[in-house]
Design a protein around this motif. Structure first.
Motif, short mmCIF file in Angstrom:
data_model
loop_
_atom_site.label_atom_id
_atom_site.label_comp_id
_atom_site.label_asym_id
_atom_site.label_seq_id
_atom_site.Cartn_x
_atom_site.Cartn_y
_atom_site.Cartn_z
N TYR A 95 -21.86 -22.09 111.13
CA TYR A 95 -20.48 -21.98 110.67
C TYR A 95 -20.21 -20.58 110.15
CZ TYR A 95 -20.12 -27.04 111.06
OH TYR A 95 -20.09 -28.32 111.55
N SER B 214 -15.40 -22.96 110.25
CA SER B 214 -15.30 -23.12 111.70
C SER B 214 -16.70 -23.03 112.28
CB SER B 214 -14.40 -22.04 112.33
OG SER B 214 -13.08 -22.17 111.86
N GLU C 11 -19.21 -23.74 115.93
CA GLU C 11 -19.16 -23.84 117.38
C GLU C 11 -20.57 -23.98 117.93
OE1 GLU C 11 -16.22 -21.58 120.23
OE2 GLU C 11 -18.00 -20.34 119.88
N ARG C 12 -20.72 -24.92 118.88
CA ARG C 12 -22.03 -25.10 119.56
C ARG C 12 -21.84 -24.76 121.03
NH1 ARG C 12 -24.64 -29.58 121.84
NH2 ARG C 12 -22.97 -30.98 121.11
N ILE C 13 -22.70 -23.86 121.51
CA ILE C 13 -22.60 -23.37 122.89
C ILE C 13 -23.56 -24.15 123.77
CG2 ILE C 13 -22.78 -21.34 124.38
CD1 ILE C 13 -20.57 -21.19 122.29
N PRO D 200 -18.46 -23.24 125.05
CA PRO D 200 -18.46 -24.15 123.90
C PRO D 200 -18.42 -25.61 124.35
CG PRO D 200 -16.81 -22.41 123.65
CD PRO D 200 -17.29 -22.35 125.06
N GLU E 269 -18.90 -27.99 121.75
CA GLU E 269 -18.45 -28.68 120.53
C GLU E 269 -17.89 -27.64 119.56
OE1 GLU E 269 -20.02 -31.88 117.17
OE2 GLU E 269 -21.44 -31.00 118.59
N GLN E 270 -16.77 -27.99 118.94
CA GLN E 270 -16.16 -27.08 117.98
C GLN E 270 -15.56 -27.88 116.83
OE1 GLN E 270 -13.71 -24.00 119.67
NE2 GLN E 270 -12.57 -23.69 117.77
N ASP F 236 -13.17 -27.41 113.23
CA ASP F 236 -12.28 -26.57 112.41
C ASP F 236 -11.85 -27.37 111.18
OD1 ASP F 236 -11.96 -24.12 114.03
OD2 ASP F 236 -11.10 -25.51 115.50
N ARG G 86 -12.32 -32.04 115.40
CA ARG G 86 -13.61 -31.92 116.09
C ARG G 86 -13.37 -32.09 117.59
NH1 ARG G 86 -18.83 -35.98 115.45
NH2 ARG G 86 -20.35 -34.66 116.57
N ARG H 97 -15.26 -32.17 121.29
CA ARG H 97 -16.52 -32.33 121.99
C ARG H 97 -16.23 -32.45 123.49
NH1 ARG H 97 -19.43 -37.33 119.40
NH2 ARG H 97 -17.25 -38.03 119.24
#
Length: 407
Positions: free
Chosen positions: A248, A285, A287-289, A295, A297-298, A300, A342, A344
């Motif tokens: 984050y 915030s 983010e998973r790449i 991305p 998954e994100q 906020d 969220r 996904r």
């Protein structure tokens, strides 16, 4: 944080022990001569048992007790302390003590009394070891007399406390040759302002053309004003929850608000209790790449809060620029959920946190300087965040800069 608090408290203790505050003063010798010099003035709430005196800052320090001198005058504060032999009832008048025994405790000693009125009758105040105020009076060539208030267990009762305002009858008889003043005295409250006005009014009744010296009521030392700050926040998601599996970014918030400071005692106003009320935001915030570099998954999150801080402050009491330390705790309530999303890959958008915590607790410590109406402070705070889940911790660490302006 515990280590920080411990260090701050040790610093306060060491500084308090080392300080001197020599101000211009006049010593009244046993021969009624005046000795000018400097006294280590502590803005006493309780009259001192002794004072430290120097003829000048380079001279040796002398210690005087009430038996050594007739009194002293602190020139900047215009406070006159006189040495008088007294007999005072200093019984601890807490309810438990009064219900347990009828025994009374008395003080027979020579002490320093703070003068309130100099006139036909002189009025003084003394605070004892149980924080009870005693108002006493005398006149030229007369011994000191205490204006008595007696609290005791009511006869025939195991729980009722009886208050006997003997001082009202004393004042009625004392001011009897001025009937209007005596009438007021018979229902006067046992408070400095009321007694000051009575003794001054009696002097004007008896000797209207003679000078009257009155210690003025102290102005309130409560301070309030506005504050503005900036907070750099780092949030740590921990636990087994899926939201804890991504990094984050840090965030920032402005801190506009108000403050209130209350001195803990008259003692040079080194120790203060403070309160702050301000607006802030907490956001994160993450983010998973995925394997393709996109991305998958994100998250906020953004919440706005109204926060109330309660703190203890120690201010170094000398100099124009005065350093200080703060320790305290805060309580914040959510005003609004600005963002709570969220995303996904392959799923519909959803709430990141279902039912975020509405209350946030924090602890903090700070260091700063005070100059006139302004205070500038650097502060570190830790909060428990907004997660309601046992499996997800949302601890937030903040470095804050705060500017406060007294109004």
């Amino acid at each position: 944080m515990k280590r920080l608090v411990t260090c701050l408290l040790i610093l306060c203790t060491l500084q308090a022990a080392a300080q001197k505050n020599y101000v211009p003063a006049i010593i009244i010798t046993p021969e009624s001569d005046s000795l000018r010099g400097l006294v280590d003035y502590r803005n006493w709430r309780k009259a001192p048992e002794s004072i430290h005196f120097r003829k000048d800052l380079s001279a040796a320090e002398q210690t005087f007790t009430p038996l050594d001198i007739r009194g002293f005058l602190i020139l900047p504060a215009n406070e006159l302390y006189v040495s008088r032999p007294v007999k005072l009832d200093i019984t601890d008048e807490s309810i438990d003590r009064l219900l347990a025994t009828d025994e009374r405790e008395h003080l027979e000693d020579t002490v320093f009394l703070l003068n309130i009125v100099q006139g036909v009758y002189n009025l003084y105040v003394y605070m004892d070891e149980h924080d009870r105020y005693h108002y006493v009076y005398d006149a030229e060539g007369q011994p000191v007399q205490e204006l008595q208030v007696l609290r005791k267990k009511a006869p025939g009762s195991s729980s009722a406390i009886l208050t006997l305002n003997h001082y009202q009858q004393q004042l009625y008889l004392l001011f009897g040759d001025c009937p209007s003043i005596a009438k007021r005295a018979s229902r006067a409250s046992y408070r400095e302002n009321n007694l000051r006005e009575l003794f001054a009014a009696y002097h004007r009744c008896r000797q209207p053309s003679t000078a009257l010296t009155i210690k003025q009521t102290e102005k309130s030392s409560v301070r309030w004003g506005v504050l503005a700050g900036f907070s750099a926040n780092t949030i740590r998601f921990t636990g087994d929850h899926p939201l804890a599996r991504m990094p984050y970014t840090s965030s920032a918030s402005v801190l506009p608000g108000l403050f209130l400071d209350i001195p803990c005692s008259r003692q040079r106003q080194q120790y203060w209790l403070g309160a702050e009320l301000y607006y802030k935001t907490q956001d994160a915030s993450g983010e998973r790449i995925g394997a393709r570099g996109q991305p998958v998954e994100q998250v906020d999150l953004k919440f706005t809060y109204l926060q109330l801080n309660v703190m203890f402050r120690y201010v170094y009491p000398k100099g124009r620029v005065r350093p200080f330390v703060n320790v305290g705790w805060g309580n914040a309530v959510v005003l609004s959920e600005n963002e709570n999303k969220r995303f996904r890959e392959g799923y519909r958008d959803s709430e990141a946190i279902d039912g975020p915590r509405k209350h946030e607790g924090s602890i903090f410590g700070g260091l700063g300087v005070q100059y006139g109406r302004f205070q500038v402070e650097a502060r570190h705070a830790r909060t428990n965040g907004f997660s309601p889940y046992n499996a997800l911790g949302t601890g937030i660490r903040s470095w804050q800069g705060v500017v406060r302006v007294r109004i």
